[in-house]
Design a protein around this motif. Structure first.
Motif, PDB file in Angstrom:
ATOM      1  N   SER A 248       0.519  15.040   5.090  1.00 55.58           N
ATOM      2  CA  SER A 248       0.851  13.779   4.441  1.00 55.58           C
ATOM      3  C   SER A 248       2.343  13.516   4.611  1.00 55.58           C
ATOM      4  O   SER A 248       3.128  14.444   4.810  1.00 55.58           O
ATOM      5  N   LEU A 249       2.704  12.247   4.555  1.00 54.22           N
ATOM      6  CA  LEU A 249       4.095  11.838   4.744  1.00 54.22           C
ATOM      7  C   LEU A 249       4.661  11.265   3.454  1.00 54.22           C
ATOM      8  O   LEU A 249       3.941  10.632   2.686  1.00 54.22           O
ATOM      9  N   PRO A 250       5.968  11.444   3.210  1.00 54.25           N
ATOM     10  CA  PRO A 250       6.939  12.154   4.036  1.00 54.25           C
ATOM     11  C   PRO A 250       6.823  13.673   3.891  1.00 54.25           C
ATOM     12  O   PRO A 250       6.235  14.171   2.946  1.00 54.25           O
ATOM     13  N   ALA A 251       7.432  14.383   4.860  1.00 49.10           N
ATOM     14  CA  ALA A 251       7.481  15.841   4.823  1.00 49.10           C
ATOM     15  C   ALA A 251       8.799  16.279   5.456  1.00 49.10           C
ATOM     16  O   ALA A 251       9.249  15.679   6.429  1.00 49.10           O
ATOM     17  N   ALA A 252       9.404  17.323   4.910  1.00 48.26           N
ATOM     18  CA  ALA A 252      10.720  17.754   5.405  1.00 48.26           C
ATOM     19  C   ALA A 252      10.805  19.272   5.512  1.00 48.26           C
ATOM     20  O   ALA A 252      10.213  20.002   4.708  1.00 48.26           O
ATOM     21  N   PHE A 253      11.540  19.727   6.520  1.00 46.67           N
ATOM     22  CA  PHE A 253      11.787  21.148   6.752  1.00 46.67           C
ATOM     23  C   PHE A 253      13.288  21.366   6.929  1.00 46.67           C
ATOM     24  O   PHE A 253      13.991  20.480   7.415  1.00 46.67           O
ATOM     25  N   ILE A 254      13.747  22.550   6.565  1.00 46.15           N
ATOM     26  CA  ILE A 254      15.135  22.945   6.834  1.00 46.15           C
ATOM     27  C   ILE A 254      15.135  23.929   7.991  1.00 46.15           C
ATOM     28  O   ILE A 254      14.420  24.930   7.971  1.00 46.15           O
ATOM     29  N   ILE A 255      15.925  23.611   9.011  1.00 44.10           N
ATOM     30  CA  ILE A 255      16.088  24.482  10.167  1.00 44.10           C
ATOM     31  C   ILE A 255      17.482  25.099  10.091  1.00 44.10           C
ATOM     32  O   ILE A 255      18.483  24.381   9.995  1.00 44.10           O
ATOM     33  N   ALA A 256      17.561  26.415  10.097  1.00 47.29           N
ATOM     34  CA  ALA A 256      18.844  27.118  10.043  1.00 47.29           C
ATOM     35  C   ALA A 256      18.862  28.202  11.112  1.00 47.29           C
ATOM     36  O   ALA A 256      17.876  28.925  11.281  1.00 47.29           O
ATOM     37  N   ASN A 257      19.970  28.283  11.833  1.00 48.07           N
ATOM     38  CA  ASN A 257      20.111  29.273  12.893  1.00 48.07           C
ATOM     39  C   ASN A 257      18.994  29.168  13.925  1.00 48.07           C
ATOM     40  O   ASN A 257      18.502  30.176  14.444  1.00 48.07           O
ATOM     41  N   GLY A 258      18.563  27.937  14.190  1.00 48.75           N
ATOM     42  CA  GLY A 258      17.564  27.700  15.228  1.00 48.75           C
ATOM     43  C   GLY A 258      16.144  28.016  14.843  1.00 48.75           C
ATOM     44  O   GLY A 258      15.256  27.981  15.690  1.00 48.75           O
ATOM     45  N   GLU A 259      15.865  28.305  13.557  1.00 53.13           N
ATOM     46  CA  GLU A 259      14.517  28.631  13.122  1.00 53.13           C
ATOM     47  C   GLU A 259      14.165  27.851  11.863  1.00 53.13           C
ATOM     48  O   GLU A 259      15.045  27.465  11.085  1.00 53.13           O
ATOM     49  N   ILE A 260      12.847  27.629  11.651  1.00 50.69           N
ATOM     50  CA  ILE A 260      12.390  26.999  10.416  1.00 50.69           C
ATOM     51  C   ILE A 260      12.665  27.950   9.257  1.00 50.69           C
ATOM     52  O   ILE A 260      12.152  29.069   9.220  1.00 50.69           O
ATOM     53  N   ALA A 261      13.496  27.501   8.317  1.00 49.48           N
ATOM     54  CA  ALA A 261      13.849  28.350   7.177  1.00 49.48           C
ATOM     55  C   ALA A 261      12.931  28.113   5.985  1.00 49.48           C
ATOM     56  O   ALA A 261      12.508  29.057   5.317  1.00 49.48           O
ATOM     57  N   GLU A 262      12.635  26.849   5.721  1.00 51.28           N
ATOM     58  CA  GLU A 262      11.755  26.542   4.598  1.00 51.28           C
ATOM     59  C   GLU A 262      11.263  25.103   4.672  1.00 51.28           C
ATOM     60  O   GLU A 262      11.836  24.260   5.359  1.00 51.28           O
ATOM     61  N   ARG A 263      10.183  24.864   3.946  1.00 51.03           N
ATOM     62  CA  ARG A 263       9.614  23.520   3.825  1.00 51.03           C
ATOM     63  C   ARG A 263       9.964  22.972   2.452  1.00 51.03           C
ATOM     64  O   ARG A 263       9.833  23.673   1.446  1.00 51.03           O
ATOM     65  N   ILE A 264      10.410  21.725   2.404  1.00 52.91           N
ATOM     66  CA  ILE A 264      10.804  21.105   1.140  1.00 52.91           C
ATOM     67  C   ILE A 264       9.637  20.338   0.550  1.00 52.91           C
ATOM     68  O   ILE A 264       9.109  19.402   1.172  1.00 52.91           O
ATOM     69  N   THR A 265       9.202  20.717  -0.623  1.00 49.90           N
ATOM     70  CA  THR A 265       8.102  20.029  -1.296  1.00 49.90           C
ATOM     71  C   THR A 265       8.600  19.086  -2.389  1.00 49.90           C
ATOM     72  O   THR A 265       7.895  18.171  -2.783  1.00 49.90           O
ATOM     73  N   ASP A 266       9.809  19.313  -2.880  1.00 51.87           N
ATOM     74  CA  ASP A 266      10.401  18.457  -3.909  1.00 51.87           C
ATOM     75  C   ASP A 266      11.741  17.952  -3.391  1.00 51.87           C
ATOM     76  O   ASP A 266      12.720  18.702  -3.315  1.00 51.87           O
ATOM     77  N   LEU A 267      11.783  16.671  -3.022  1.00 53.26           N
ATOM     78  CA  LEU A 267      12.982  16.122  -2.391  1.00 53.26           C
ATOM     79  C   LEU A 267      14.196  16.172  -3.306  1.00 53.26           C
ATOM     80  O   LEU A 267      15.336  16.265  -2.834  1.00 53.26           O
ATOM     81  N   SER A 268      13.976  16.151  -4.612  1.00 49.62           N
ATOM     82  CA  SER A 268      15.115  16.172  -5.533  1.00 49.62           C
ATOM     83  C   SER A 268      15.902  17.474  -5.434  1.00 49.62           C
ATOM     84  O   SER A 268      17.059  17.547  -5.834  1.00 49.62           O
ATOM     85  N   THR A 269      15.282  18.507  -4.885  1.00 48.04           N
ATOM     86  CA  THR A 269      15.958  19.801  -4.753  1.00 48.04           C
ATOM     87  C   THR A 269      16.640  19.955  -3.394  1.00 48.04           C
ATOM     88  O   THR A 269      17.263  20.993  -3.139  1.00 48.04           O
ATOM     89  N   LEU A 270      16.510  18.947  -2.537  1.00 46.17           N
ATOM     90  CA  LEU A 270      17.001  19.070  -1.169  1.00 46.17           C
ATOM     91  C   LEU A 270      18.490  19.402  -1.070  1.00 46.17           C
ATOM     92  O   LEU A 270      18.859  20.352  -0.363  1.00 46.17           O
ATOM     93  N   PRO A 271      19.388  18.668  -1.745  1.00 44.92           N
ATOM     94  CA  PRO A 271      20.811  19.005  -1.606  1.00 44.92           C
ATOM     95  C   PRO A 271      21.121  20.452  -1.982  1.00 44.92           C
ATOM     96  O   PRO A 271      21.892  21.132  -1.298  1.00 44.92           O
ATOM     97  N   ALA A 272      20.523  20.932  -3.080  1.00 44.43           N
ATOM     98  CA  ALA A 272      20.769  22.301  -3.502  1.00 44.43           C
ATOM     99  C   ALA A 272      20.224  23.308  -2.506  1.00 44.43           C
ATOM    100  O   ALA A 272      20.851  24.331  -2.203  1.00 44.43           O
ATOM    101  N   ARG A 273      19.030  23.021  -1.950  1.00 47.28           N
ATOM    102  CA  ARG A 273      18.431  23.939  -0.980  1.00 47.28           C
ATOM    103  C   ARG A 273      19.214  23.975   0.323  1.00 47.28           C
ATOM    104  O   ARG A 273      19.391  25.034   0.925  1.00 47.28           O
ATOM    105  N   VAL A 274      19.677  22.806   0.771  1.00 48.86           N
ATOM    106  CA  VAL A 274      20.490  22.754   1.986  1.00 48.86           C
ATOM    107  C   VAL A 274      21.786  23.526   1.778  1.00 48.86           C
ATOM    108  O   VAL A 274      22.286  24.223   2.669  1.00 48.86           O
TER     109      VAL A 274
END
Length: 362
Positions: A332-358
């Protein structure tokens, strides 16, 4: 977003029903040339159809049948002289059917809800493909599968997506869970149902169908479908200036990349992008980039929105298909992932936490 609009509409309808005490949905319309014939309303359980009600059609062909709502979306059908016409019911809406006796299941119009019109569109596309290329070729008709995939993408947790996955023409199933690609589509819909409709009885059926046909080594649980860590699979699409943008190159050039799958034309898109922009403005100078993929139906509208955004924006057209969604297990959309050091680090399920997770990666 379309799903939000449908949900609000369902709540409003439920409120009206609570006041009136009806709690019923209605199918009505007109069937020409069927005077004196009996038309049967049917429902199904695990593929077995059974009658709910019937009506003897008058000379003018007009009819109306109401039935108690069951609390979750379902597919029903009208049967006349051995021919069947299918329609969806989400809650307590009214659906209108117009057809004629001699072409009951091939020449008709269904209105009353977005889902009803979508299902009609599905059946018309399938009938057209069957007429042009033959029923036997439907399961391997890539053009048809691409069109149906785009329709499912617009509402993956909708009853019409379930209908598509279980659609048969003369006994020939469109989707085969034993086929690797088809089962990935089933998994994407199962994931959406699990998230959006956990109490729908079809959710467990979809999950079981997907997991029972998934390679054992790839199965993480017998009871749930969850987002798993995946390698950084390449995505290479064109941005609004016509330049090809590589996800792997973006990951190589930046410390952290947010990989985002979205629809710019969705109602909540401006708010969603505003949240992304908070993280972008805060960390861009430290090495953050956003690689955002738009799945809009209208490419022109996508371009108009994309040109105003400061990050990498690329377009996944209908001809590109659903491979990018399936490979990243996006249901389902939207969907977001964090890529760090060239690899998928985590999937974001709650966008409100995105700045802190990044922020963890700086």
């Amino acid at each position: 977003m379309k799903k939000i609009q449908l949900y609000i509409a369902a709540l409003a309808a439920a409120a009206v029903a609570a006041c009136s005490g009806s709690g019923k949905w209605t199918v009505s319309g007109q069937i020409d040339g069927a005077e004196g014939q009996t038309m049967v309303l049917e429902a199904s359980t695990n593929g077995r159809w059974y009658p709910l009600d019937s009506v003897t059609l008058p000379s003018n062909g007009k009819f109306s049948i109401s039935h108690q709502a069951i609390g979750y979306p379902d597919i029903y059908r009208l049967r006349l002289d051995g021919k069947s016409l299918y329609f969806p019911i989400d809650s307590i809406e009214s659906v209108n059917v117009v057809s004629k006796a001699d072409a009951f299941d091939v020449d008709y119009t269904i209105t009353g809800s977005p889902a009803a019109e979508m299902l009609m569109d599905v059946d018309r596309r399938v009938m057209k493909a069957a007429a042009e290329r033959g029923v036997a070729k439907l399961p391997t008709d890539t053009a048809l599968k691409r069109e149906l995939g785009q329709l499912m993408l617009s509402d993956p947790a909708g009853i019409v997506s379930y209908y598509i996955l279980n659609k048969k023409v003369d006994g020939v199933a469109l989707y085969n869970p034993g086929d690797k690609f088809d089962n990935r589509v089933i998994g994407a819909v199962a994931n959406a149902f699990s998230t959006m409709r956990p109490n729908d009885p079809r959710t467990q059926l979809l999950k079981s169908l997907f997991l029972s046909n998934r390679p054992r080594m790839a199965t993480t649980s017998a009871d749930t479908i969850s987002a798993v860590e995946v390698p950084l699979l390449e995505i290479s699409l064109y941005d609004n200036t016509g330049k090809q943008q590589s996800l792997r190159q973006a990951a190589a050039d930046n410390k952290v990349v947010i990989l985002d799958f979205t629809v710019y034309g969705a109602e909540a898109s401006p708010v969603y992008n505003a949240e992304l922009n908070k993280a972008y403005q805060r960390y861009h100078n430290s090495g953050l980039e956003i690689y955002q993929i738009g799945f809009d139906d209208n490419e022109y509208q996508w371009r108009q929105a994309a040109k105003n955004l400061p990050w990498i924006t690329v377009y996944n057209s209908a001809t590109d298909g659903l491979d990018n969604l399936l490979r990243y297990n996006v249901g389902s959309l939207p969907a977001a992932f964090i890529i760090a050091n060239g690899e998928i680090a985590e999937r974001i399920t709650d966008l409100s936490t995105l700045p802190a997770r990044v922020g963890r990666y700086f």
